[in-house]
Write a protein that holds these residues in place. Structure first.
Motif: not given
Length: 253
Positions: A34, A38, A91, A95-96, A99, A101, A103, A106, A246
């Motif tokens: 992830d 991102r 995904n 990917s929504t 999550r 990863h 912040e 984002d 995360r």
């Protein structure tokens, strides 16, 4: 047969993994995948906004690598029984519902300097992770890690070159670069964490824990940063709010 070769053949398929080890590996790989996805999205935003033509070409190559690697890793993750239904084909691209990863990945980065700072910090940290998985005792991961490590050699050259280039432009640019480096460093440091991946290391999934990788990663980063007339923030000492899922340090409300 060498010890490394013996370890590499220990878990030839997913079915060979013990259930507890498989679940731990799934959680770790999900965070890694992830995060790479991102990173790819963030880099792709700058393909048409770089300050130089070679920067655009480089950013396009980096984004393609990151998103391609994430796609390959997601394909592996979907074979795990632990994979949620939300980890579907869609995904792979954005990917929504999954999550895991930091912040900081984002919101769209507002400056090219952020991309460069993340390249020499977080991207370099993830490269070390794949290096530790190249001789993984889980054969599917070892195969992917070897391929990804080879393809990401350019990433290190890209980041180091732009760091040195921007640091010598003028005082204002160097000051802004220092600010972004101060922002990016703790994000990357937190991703590597302060807890040993005990079972993954003991079972040969990784050759070393990320907390063991972290000091070497910092030394190498510090050398190139200082060479460019910049500095690194002090190492983080408070890990009380580290989120292992995360892989970031959460700021208490």
């Amino acid at each position: 047969m060498t010890q490394t070769e013996t370890k590499a053949a220990k878990y030839a398929t997913l079915n060979d993994l013990p259930q507890d080890l498989r679940a731990e590996l799934f959680a770790f790989l999900l965070a890694l995948t992830d995060t790479k996805q991102r990173l790819g999205f963030q880099i792709s935003h700058w393909v048409t906004g770089t300050p130089a033509l070679e920067g655009a070409v480089g950013a396009a190559a980096l984004a393609q690598d990151e998103l391609g690697h994430a796609r390959s890793l997601y394909a592996l993750l979907r074979t795990f029984p632990e994979a949620p239904e939300s980890l579907s084909e869609e995904n792979d691209l954005r990917s929504t519902r999954v999550r895991v990863h930091p912040e900081a990945l984002d919101n769209r980065w507002d400056t090219w300097l952020k991309l460069v700072a993340m390249s020499v910090t977080l991207d370099a940290a993830l490269q070390e992770v794949f290096r530790a998985a190249r001789a993984s005792s889980f054969a599917p991961l070892a195969s992917l890690a070897v391929k990804i490590s080879q393809e990401e050699k350019f990433h290190r050259v890209f980041g180091d070159t732009w760091l040195a280039r921007l640091a010598t432009l003028d005082d204002t640019t160097r000051d802004h670069l220092q600010k972004e480096l101060d922002w990016a460093y703790p994000i990357a440091e937190a991703w590597l964490g302060n807890e040993g991946e005990g079972n993954l290391v003991r079972e040969g999934i990784l050759s070393e824990s990320l907390s063991d990788i972290r000091p070497r990663w910092r030394r190498e980063l510090e050398a190139k940063v200082q060479k460019s007339g910049l500095t690194l923030p002090a190492e983080r000492t408070d890990w009380n709010h580290w989120d292992a899922e995360r892989r970031e340090v959460l700021i208490p409300a």
